[in-house]
Design a protein around this motif. Structure first.
Motif, PDB file in Angstrom:
ATOM      1  N   MET A  34       0.821  -1.199   0.000  1.00  0.00           N
ATOM      2  CA  MET A  34       0.000   0.000   0.000  1.00  0.00           C
ATOM      3  C   MET A  34       0.864   1.262   0.000  1.00  0.00           C
ATOM      4  O   MET A  34       0.561   2.215  -0.697  1.00  0.00           O
ATOM      5  CB  MET A  34      -0.926  -0.031   1.220  1.00  0.00           C
ATOM      6  CG  MET A  34      -1.889   1.115   1.272  1.00  0.00           C
ATOM      7  SD  MET A  34      -3.067   0.984  -0.077  1.00  0.00           S
ATOM      8  CE  MET A  34      -4.215   2.205   0.363  1.00  0.00           C
ATOM      9  N   ASN A  35       1.951   1.254   0.807  1.00  0.00           N
ATOM     10  CA  ASN A  35       2.836   2.410   0.849  1.00  0.00           C
ATOM     11  C   ASN A  35       3.475   2.676  -0.508  1.00  0.00           C
ATOM     12  O   ASN A  35       3.660   3.815  -0.900  1.00  0.00           O
ATOM     13  CB  ASN A  35       3.916   2.231   1.912  1.00  0.00           C
ATOM     14  CG  ASN A  35       3.365   2.437   3.309  1.00  0.00           C
ATOM     15  OD1 ASN A  35       2.319   3.052   3.469  1.00  0.00           O
ATOM     16  ND2 ASN A  35       4.063   1.920   4.310  1.00  0.00           N
ATOM     17  N   ALA A  36       3.844   1.604  -1.214  1.00  0.00           N
ATOM     18  CA  ALA A  36       4.451   1.760  -2.537  1.00  0.00           C
ATOM     19  C   ALA A  36       3.455   2.385  -3.505  1.00  0.00           C
ATOM     20  O   ALA A  36       3.821   3.249  -4.317  1.00  0.00           O
ATOM     21  CB  ALA A  36       4.934   0.411  -3.057  1.00  0.00           C
ATOM     22  N   LEU A  37       2.189   1.974  -3.423  1.00  0.00           N
ATOM     23  CA  LEU A  37       1.164   2.541  -4.294  1.00  0.00           C
ATOM     24  C   LEU A  37       0.950   4.028  -4.001  1.00  0.00           C
ATOM     25  O   LEU A  37       0.879   4.846  -4.924  1.00  0.00           O
ATOM     26  CB  LEU A  37      -0.151   1.768  -4.128  1.00  0.00           C
ATOM     27  CG  LEU A  37      -1.345   2.315  -4.934  1.00  0.00           C
ATOM     28  CD1 LEU A  37      -1.046   2.246  -6.421  1.00  0.00           C
ATOM     29  CD2 LEU A  37      -2.603   1.555  -4.595  1.00  0.00           C
ATOM     30  N   LEU A  38       0.853   4.380  -2.720  1.00  0.00           N
ATOM     31  CA  LEU A  38       0.696   5.793  -2.354  1.00  0.00           C
ATOM     32  C   LEU A  38       1.890   6.618  -2.808  1.00  0.00           C
ATOM     33  O   LEU A  38       1.731   7.750  -3.288  1.00  0.00           O
ATOM     34  CB  LEU A  38       0.507   5.938  -0.842  1.00  0.00           C
ATOM     35  CG  LEU A  38      -0.871   5.540  -0.309  1.00  0.00           C
ATOM     36  CD1 LEU A  38      -0.878   5.610   1.213  1.00  0.00           C
ATOM     37  CD2 LEU A  38      -1.934   6.452  -0.884  1.00  0.00           C
ATOM     38  N   LYS A  39       3.071   6.035  -2.662  1.00  0.00           N
ATOM     39  CA  LYS A  39       4.282   6.753  -3.088  1.00  0.00           C
ATOM     40  C   LYS A  39       4.237   7.020  -4.596  1.00  0.00           C
ATOM     41  O   LYS A  39       4.565   8.109  -5.052  1.00  0.00           O
ATOM     42  CB  LYS A  39       5.518   5.945  -2.715  1.00  0.00           C
ATOM     43  CG  LYS A  39       6.804   6.652  -3.004  1.00  0.00           C
ATOM     44  CD  LYS A  39       7.998   5.846  -2.518  1.00  0.00           C
ATOM     45  CE  LYS A  39       9.279   6.580  -2.817  1.00  0.00           C
ATOM     46  NZ  LYS A  39      10.451   5.814  -2.394  1.00  0.00           N
ATOM     47  N   ARG A  40       3.801   6.027  -5.377  1.00  0.00           N
ATOM     48  CA  ARG A  40       3.705   6.202  -6.831  1.00  0.00           C
ATOM     49  C   ARG A  40       2.650   7.245  -7.189  1.00  0.00           C
ATOM     50  O   ARG A  40       2.837   8.060  -8.095  1.00  0.00           O
ATOM     51  CB  ARG A  40       3.395   4.873  -7.501  1.00  0.00           C
ATOM     52  CG  ARG A  40       4.588   3.915  -7.475  1.00  0.00           C
ATOM     53  CD  ARG A  40       4.275   2.596  -8.107  1.00  0.00           C
ATOM     54  NE  ARG A  40       4.023   2.772  -9.543  1.00  0.00           N
ATOM     55  CZ  ARG A  40       3.573   1.808 -10.316  1.00  0.00           C
ATOM     56  NH1 ARG A  40       3.312   0.620  -9.827  1.00  0.00           N
ATOM     57  NH2 ARG A  40       3.368   2.043 -11.592  1.00  0.00           N
ATOM     58  N   VAL A  41       1.526   7.234  -6.472  1.00  0.00           N
ATOM     59  CA  VAL A  41       0.470   8.215  -6.733  1.00  0.00           C
ATOM     60  C   VAL A  41       0.977   9.620  -6.443  1.00  0.00           C
ATOM     61  O   VAL A  41       0.809  10.541  -7.244  1.00  0.00           O
ATOM     62  CB  VAL A  41      -0.794   7.894  -5.901  1.00  0.00           C
ATOM     63  CG1 VAL A  41      -1.778   9.043  -5.942  1.00  0.00           C
ATOM     64  CG2 VAL A  41      -1.446   6.614  -6.405  1.00  0.00           C
ATOM     65  N   TRP A  42       1.607   9.799  -5.277  1.00  0.00           N
ATOM     66  CA  TRP A  42       2.123  11.132  -4.915  1.00  0.00           C
ATOM     67  C   TRP A  42       3.226  11.579  -5.862  1.00  0.00           C
ATOM     68  O   TRP A  42       3.296  12.753  -6.228  1.00  0.00           O
ATOM     69  CB  TRP A  42       2.613  11.159  -3.466  1.00  0.00           C
ATOM     70  CG  TRP A  42       1.485  11.226  -2.491  1.00  0.00           C
ATOM     71  CD1 TRP A  42       1.097  10.268  -1.619  1.00  0.00           C
ATOM     72  CD2 TRP A  42       0.571  12.316  -2.310  1.00  0.00           C
ATOM     73  NE1 TRP A  42      -0.006  10.674  -0.896  1.00  0.00           N
ATOM     74  CE2 TRP A  42      -0.345  11.939  -1.309  1.00  0.00           C
ATOM     75  CE3 TRP A  42       0.425  13.561  -2.902  1.00  0.00           C
ATOM     76  CZ2 TRP A  42      -1.379  12.765  -0.880  1.00  0.00           C
ATOM     77  CZ3 TRP A  42      -0.604  14.383  -2.478  1.00  0.00           C
ATOM     78  CH2 TRP A  42      -1.495  13.980  -1.484  1.00  0.00           C
ATOM     79  N   THR A  43       4.066  10.647  -6.280  1.00  0.00           N
ATOM     80  CA  THR A  43       5.124  10.987  -7.233  1.00  0.00           C
ATOM     81  C   THR A  43       4.499  11.433  -8.557  1.00  0.00           C
ATOM     82  O   THR A  43       4.934  12.412  -9.166  1.00  0.00           O
ATOM     83  CB  THR A  43       6.058   9.781  -7.446  1.00  0.00           C
ATOM     84  OG1 THR A  43       6.629   9.413  -6.194  1.00  0.00           O
ATOM     85  CG2 THR A  43       7.167  10.114  -8.418  1.00  0.00           C
ATOM     86  N   GLY A  44       3.487  10.709  -8.999  1.00  0.00           N
ATOM     87  CA  GLY A  44       2.801  11.086 -10.244  1.00  0.00           C
ATOM     88  C   GLY A  44       2.129  12.437 -10.146  1.00  0.00           C
ATOM     89  O   GLY A  44       2.193  13.251 -11.070  1.00  0.00           O
ATOM     90  N   LEU A  45       1.469  12.696  -9.016  1.00  0.00           N
ATOM     91  CA  LEU A  45       0.829  14.003  -8.819  1.00  0.00           C
ATOM     92  C   LEU A  45       1.865  15.125  -8.783  1.00  0.00           C
ATOM     93  O   LEU A  45       1.658  16.194  -9.365  1.00  0.00           O
ATOM     94  CB  LEU A  45       0.004  14.007  -7.530  1.00  0.00           C
ATOM     95  CG  LEU A  45      -1.293  13.198  -7.568  1.00  0.00           C
ATOM     96  CD1 LEU A  45      -1.911  13.137  -6.173  1.00  0.00           C
ATOM     97  CD2 LEU A  45      -2.259  13.812  -8.551  1.00  0.00           C
ATOM     98  N   ALA A  46       2.982  14.879  -8.098  1.00  0.00           N
ATOM     99  CA  ALA A  46       4.039  15.896  -8.032  1.00  0.00           C
ATOM    100  C   ALA A  46       4.610  16.164  -9.419  1.00  0.00           C
ATOM    101  O   ALA A  46       4.840  17.318  -9.798  1.00  0.00           O
ATOM    102  CB  ALA A  46       5.141  15.446  -7.071  1.00  0.00           C
ATOM    103  N   ALA A  47       4.832  15.115 -10.195  1.00  0.00           N
ATOM    104  CA  ALA A  47       5.367  15.285 -11.547  1.00  0.00           C
ATOM    105  C   ALA A  47       4.384  16.057 -12.419  1.00  0.00           C
ATOM    106  O   ALA A  47       4.779  16.949 -13.183  1.00  0.00           O
ATOM    107  CB  ALA A  47       5.666  13.918 -12.162  1.00  0.00           C
ATOM    108  N   THR A  48       3.109  15.747 -12.301  1.00  0.00           N
ATOM    109  CA  THR A  48       2.087  16.453 -13.078  1.00  0.00           C
ATOM    110  C   THR A  48       2.046  17.930 -12.700  1.00  0.00           C
ATOM    111  O   THR A  48       1.935  18.801 -13.565  1.00  0.00           O
ATOM    112  CB  THR A  48       0.712  15.800 -12.859  1.00  0.00           C
ATOM    113  OG1 THR A  48       0.794  14.432 -13.227  1.00  0.00           O
ATOM    114  CG2 THR A  48      -0.351  16.489 -13.680  1.00  0.00           C
ATOM    115  N   LEU A  49       2.153  18.215 -11.397  1.00  0.00           N
ATOM    116  CA  LEU A  49       2.169  19.598 -10.930  1.00  0.00           C
ATOM    117  C   LEU A  49       3.369  20.350 -11.482  1.00  0.00           C
ATOM    118  O   LEU A  49       3.244  21.478 -11.968  1.00  0.00           O
ATOM    119  CB  LEU A  49       2.165  19.640  -9.398  1.00  0.00           C
ATOM    120  CG  LEU A  49       2.248  21.024  -8.768  1.00  0.00           C
ATOM    121  CD1 LEU A  49       1.028  21.853  -9.138  1.00  0.00           C
ATOM    122  CD2 LEU A  49       2.379  20.912  -7.270  1.00  0.00           C
TER     123      LEU A  49
END
Length: 195
Positions: free
Chosen positions: A1-16
């Motif tokens: 679950m932590n790995a999934l959240l990390k990927r989501v946050w990384t993707g959101l940060a990259a998009t921003l």
């Protein structure tokens, strides 16, 4: 679950980061055919036969006092008295924002705006067109020395104050300047794969 959240946050940060960079520095965004987005200096190298691109216009940083003087000079060049308008913001209140506005007759406002813009160009301000916001008849953008300046005429419905006494035959002539130093915001080279 932590790995999934990390990927989501990384993707959101990259998009921003990509979205912000696309707005602030559109010349520094490259999207490859494979969906990779590159931020920062261009990665392609020009061929020896191609002509050298013209360097982007730069000028020494301007102070607010210098921008105020620029505005007064441009207003005077248009045959207007700076004292007949009102400043945008009190002197010394904000060192990174200034301007001037006055009620003008619609029949004369376009010619006055053209004269103001011609004098800004004479003073070394470079056109900074905004394809989504600029209209030669209503507004034009300029930049110089870390400052951006918008010259506009706007109608009664967009008046800055609801207590203003602008008639149907009148409009506002406004010069609004703000300082933005993008060199203070270093943009790292980042490559993001989308998809």
């Amino acid at each position: 679950m932590n790995a999934l959240l990390k990927r989501v946050w990384t993707g959101l940060a990259a998009t921003l980061v990509v979205s912000l960079a696309a707005v602030v520095m559109p010349d520094h965004i490259q999207i490859a055919d494979d969906g990779r987005v590159h931020l920062g200096a261009p990665v392609s190298t020009p061929s020896p036969s191609s002509a050298e691109p013209e360097p982007e216009f730069t000028s020494p940083p301007l102070t607010r006092d210098a921008v105020d003087e620029t505005i007064r000079t441009a207003i005077g060049a248009a045959g207007l008295d700076p004292a007949q308008g009102r400043p945008v913001g009190a002197a010394g209140a904000d060192a990174k924002r200034t301007g001037w506005t006055a009620v003008r007759e619609k029949s004369a406002a376009q010619a006055e705006m053209n004269a103001v813009c011609a004098d800004l160009e004479r003073q070394g301000w470079k056109s900074n067109p905004n394809p989504k916001g600029d209209s030669p008849d209503a507004s034009r953008s300029y930049k110089r020395g870390g400052w951006y300046l918008l010259v506009s005429t706007r109608g009664k419905t967009q008046a800055p104050s609801t207590t203003s006494t602008v008639t149907d035959s009148q409009t506002y002539l406004t010069l609004a300047a703000f300082q933005l130093n993008l060199s203070d915001l270093p943009l790292p080279d980042i490559t993001v794969r989308i998809g």
